[in-house]
Design a protein around this motif. Sequence first.
Motif, PDB file in Angstrom:
ATOM      1  N   UNK A  99       0.828  -1.202   0.000  1.00  0.00           N
ATOM      2  CA  UNK A  99       0.000   0.000   0.000  1.00  0.00           C
ATOM      3  C   UNK A  99       0.863   1.253   0.000  1.00  0.00           C
ATOM      4  N   UNK A 100       0.292   2.344  -0.562  1.00  0.00           N
ATOM      5  CA  UNK A 100       1.000   3.622  -0.609  1.00  0.00           C
ATOM      6  C   UNK A 100       0.033   4.764  -0.348  1.00  0.00           C
ATOM      7  N   UNK A 101       0.545   5.818   0.282  1.00  0.00           N
ATOM      8  CA  UNK A 101      -0.196   7.065   0.470  1.00  0.00           C
ATOM      9  C   UNK A 101       0.738   8.203   0.089  1.00  0.00           C
ATOM     10  N   UNK A 102       0.229   9.199  -0.653  1.00  0.00           N
ATOM     11  CA  UNK A 102       1.052  10.309  -1.121  1.00  0.00           C
ATOM     12  C   UNK A 102       0.705  11.585  -0.366  1.00  0.00           C
ATOM     13  N   UNK A 103       1.729  12.359  -0.020  1.00  0.00           N
ATOM     14  CA  UNK A 103       1.517  13.596   0.738  1.00  0.00           C
ATOM     15  C   UNK A 103       2.580  14.637   0.392  1.00  0.00           C
ATOM     16  N   UNK A 104       2.303  15.888   0.842  1.00  0.00           N
ATOM     17  CA  UNK A 104       3.307  16.945   0.750  1.00  0.00           C
ATOM     18  C   UNK A 104       3.117  17.935   1.891  1.00  0.00           C
ATOM     19  N   UNK A 105       2.544  17.549   2.979  1.00  0.00           N
ATOM     20  CA  UNK A 105       2.382  18.268   4.244  1.00  0.00           C
ATOM     21  C   UNK A 105       1.401  17.530   5.151  1.00  0.00           C
ATOM     22  N   UNK A 106       0.408  16.842   4.549  1.00  0.00           N
ATOM     23  CA  UNK A 106      -0.496  16.003   5.333  1.00  0.00           C
ATOM     24  C   UNK A 106       0.283  14.834   5.931  1.00  0.00           C
ATOM     25  N   UNK A 107      -0.338  14.102   6.849  1.00  0.00           N
ATOM     26  CA  UNK A 107       0.334  12.976   7.495  1.00  0.00           C
ATOM     27  C   UNK A 107       0.176  11.711   6.655  1.00  0.00           C
ATOM     28  N   UNK A 108       1.278  11.051   6.291  1.00  0.00           N
ATOM     29  CA  UNK A 108       1.193   9.712   5.724  1.00  0.00           C
ATOM     30  C   UNK A 108       1.238   8.703   6.877  1.00  0.00           C
ATOM     31  N   UNK A 109       0.107   8.187   7.240  1.00  0.00           N
ATOM     32  CA  UNK A 109       0.010   7.276   8.380  1.00  0.00           C
ATOM     33  C   UNK A 109      -0.001   5.841   7.893  1.00  0.00           C
ATOM     34  N   UNK A 110       0.846   5.014   8.481  1.00  0.00           N
ATOM     35  CA  UNK A 110       0.890   3.589   8.167  1.00  0.00           C
ATOM     36  C   UNK A 110       0.540   2.808   9.425  1.00  0.00           C
ATOM     37  N   UNK A 111      -0.319   1.800   9.264  1.00  0.00           N
ATOM     38  CA  UNK A 111      -0.755   0.956  10.374  1.00  0.00           C
ATOM     39  C   UNK A 111      -0.489  -0.504  10.036  1.00  0.00           C
ATOM     40  N   UNK A 112      -0.035  -1.258  11.016  1.00  0.00           N
ATOM     41  CA  UNK A 112       0.218  -2.693  10.833  1.00  0.00           C
ATOM     42  C   UNK A 112      -0.384  -3.433  12.017  1.00  0.00           C
ATOM     43  N   UNK A 113      -1.183  -4.449  11.722  1.00  0.00           N
ATOM     44  CA  UNK A 113      -1.771  -5.286  12.750  1.00  0.00           C
ATOM     45  C   UNK A 113      -1.583  -6.754  12.433  1.00  0.00           C
ATOM     46  N   UNK A 114      -1.857  -7.600  13.414  1.00  0.00           N
ATOM     47  CA  UNK A 114      -1.733  -9.045  13.232  1.00  0.00           C
ATOM     48  C   UNK A 114      -3.114  -9.645  12.992  1.00  0.00           C
ATOM     49  N   UNK A 115      -3.254 -10.398  11.910  1.00  0.00           N
ATOM     50  CA  UNK A 115      -4.499 -11.088  11.609  1.00  0.00           C
ATOM     51  C   UNK A 115      -4.335 -12.586  11.764  1.00  0.00           C
ATOM     52  N   UNK A 116      -5.428 -13.305  11.690  1.00  0.00           N
ATOM     53  CA  UNK A 116      -5.388 -14.756  11.883  1.00  0.00           C
ATOM     54  C   UNK A 116      -4.608 -15.460  10.772  1.00  0.00           C
ATOM     55  N   UNK A 117      -4.569 -14.863   9.575  1.00  0.00           N
ATOM     56  CA  UNK A 117      -3.867 -15.491   8.455  1.00  0.00           C
ATOM     57  C   UNK A 117      -2.676 -14.674   7.972  1.00  0.00           C
ATOM     58  N   UNK A 118      -2.269 -13.683   8.747  1.00  0.00           N
ATOM     59  CA  UNK A 118      -1.135 -12.861   8.359  1.00  0.00           C
ATOM     60  C   UNK A 118      -1.358 -11.408   8.693  1.00  0.00           C
ATOM     61  N   UNK A 119      -0.417 -10.540   8.307  1.00  0.00           N
ATOM     62  CA  UNK A 119      -0.522  -9.120   8.658  1.00  0.00           C
ATOM     63  C   UNK A 119      -1.718  -8.434   7.996  1.00  0.00           C
ATOM     64  N   UNK A 120      -2.291  -7.471   8.707  1.00  0.00           N
ATOM     65  CA  UNK A 120      -3.320  -6.573   8.175  1.00  0.00           C
ATOM     66  C   UNK A 120      -2.679  -5.195   8.092  1.00  0.00           C
ATOM     67  N   UNK A 121      -2.695  -4.598   6.901  1.00  0.00           N
ATOM     68  CA  UNK A 121      -1.987  -3.348   6.642  1.00  0.00           C
ATOM     69  C   UNK A 121      -2.957  -2.223   6.318  1.00  0.00           C
ATOM     70  N   UNK A 122      -2.521  -0.992   6.605  1.00  0.00           N
ATOM     71  CA  UNK A 122      -3.315   0.168   6.213  1.00  0.00           C
ATOM     72  C   UNK A 122      -2.391   1.335   5.907  1.00  0.00           C
ATOM     73  N   UNK A 123      -2.776   2.137   4.913  1.00  0.00           N
ATOM     74  CA  UNK A 123      -2.111   3.395   4.584  1.00  0.00           C
ATOM     75  C   UNK A 123      -3.179   4.478   4.596  1.00  0.00           C
ATOM     76  N   UNK A 124      -2.928   5.570   5.312  1.00  0.00           N
ATOM     77  CA  UNK A 124      -3.956   6.585   5.556  1.00  0.00           C
ATOM     78  C   UNK A 124      -3.427   7.967   5.193  1.00  0.00           C
ATOM     79  N   UNK A 125      -4.242   8.723   4.465  1.00  0.00           N
ATOM     80  CA  UNK A 125      -3.959  10.119   4.141  1.00  0.00           C
ATOM     81  C   UNK A 125      -4.679  10.974   5.183  1.00  0.00           C
ATOM     82  N   UNK A 126      -3.917  11.503   6.141  1.00  0.00           N
ATOM     83  CA  UNK A 126      -4.521  12.206   7.274  1.00  0.00           C
ATOM     84  C   UNK A 126      -4.113  13.669   7.269  1.00  0.00           C
ATOM     85  N   UNK A 127      -4.838  14.473   6.488  1.00  0.00           N
ATOM     86  CA  UNK A 127      -4.687  15.912   6.542  1.00  0.00           C
ATOM     87  C   UNK A 127      -5.700  16.505   7.503  1.00  0.00           C
ATOM     88  N   UNK A 128      -5.799  17.831   7.522  1.00  0.00           N
ATOM     89  CA  UNK A 128      -6.748  18.465   8.437  1.00  0.00           C
ATOM     90  C   UNK A 128      -8.182  18.004   8.224  1.00  0.00           C
TER      91      UNK A 128
END
Length: 242
Positions: A99-128
């Motif tokens: 996954x990818x998130x693009x920014x130029x001042x907003x927050x590029x937030x990456x999240x990683x969790x553990x799932x029953x069959x492997x990692x669960x990933x997230x990419x978040x564009x978190x501006x105001x």
Amino acid sequence: MFLWRAEVQPGVSVAFTDTNAGNLALHVGDDAAAVLGRRARLEHIAGIAPRRFQYMNQVHGNEVSLVVEPDAGVESGTAGEPSPPAPTADALVSLGGPLAVMVADCIPLVLVGAGSSGPVLSAVHAGRPGLFSGVIPAAVEQMRAFGATDIRAWLGPSVCGNCYEVPAELRDEVAAVLASAWSTTSWGTPALDLPGGAASQLDALGVPVEYRGPCTLENESLFSYRRDSRSGRFAGLVWTHD
């Protein structure tokens, strides 16, 4: 190429690019073939090729798109290669797809969790607007709907609370919903602290923050829209290893 890169758990890496990787956005007037070439190079350097990073058409909202297959869509295809359109969203969640998130001042937030069959990933564009409308809680909720536990967060580079000057009325409006975002610039004018607001939302969700990147406006190795309105975009990335 990478401002910061780490294997954050066995088989999962997180990274944030810098200006050495070049502009990775198709919507800023850059040559599309050159952008796609940079994305392909990034995928080879990250070691995921022939897989691709899934990008999104970001609109400063709180929509979360579920990425079941690691199909990058038109936003990360190879020049001349047909592919379906990228999702219009401000957060992506996958069961291991890059996954990818693009920014130029907003927050590029990456999240990683553990799932029953492997990692669960997230990419978040978190501006105001995204913070204000709850894009971070929405992404965490979708990860947990996929069975994710032990979710952790990486807050990439973004404009800091000492630099993000806003009108006093806007600061008050945001702070009424997210008090931790209230700030003052280093020169004494009203400001918003987006990383602080994001960190407080994550804390309320029980998600620890493992990394906080530097200020984009203060760091010339990063793109910043506030420093240059014709700026390119850098990326926050998360992927699983083969």
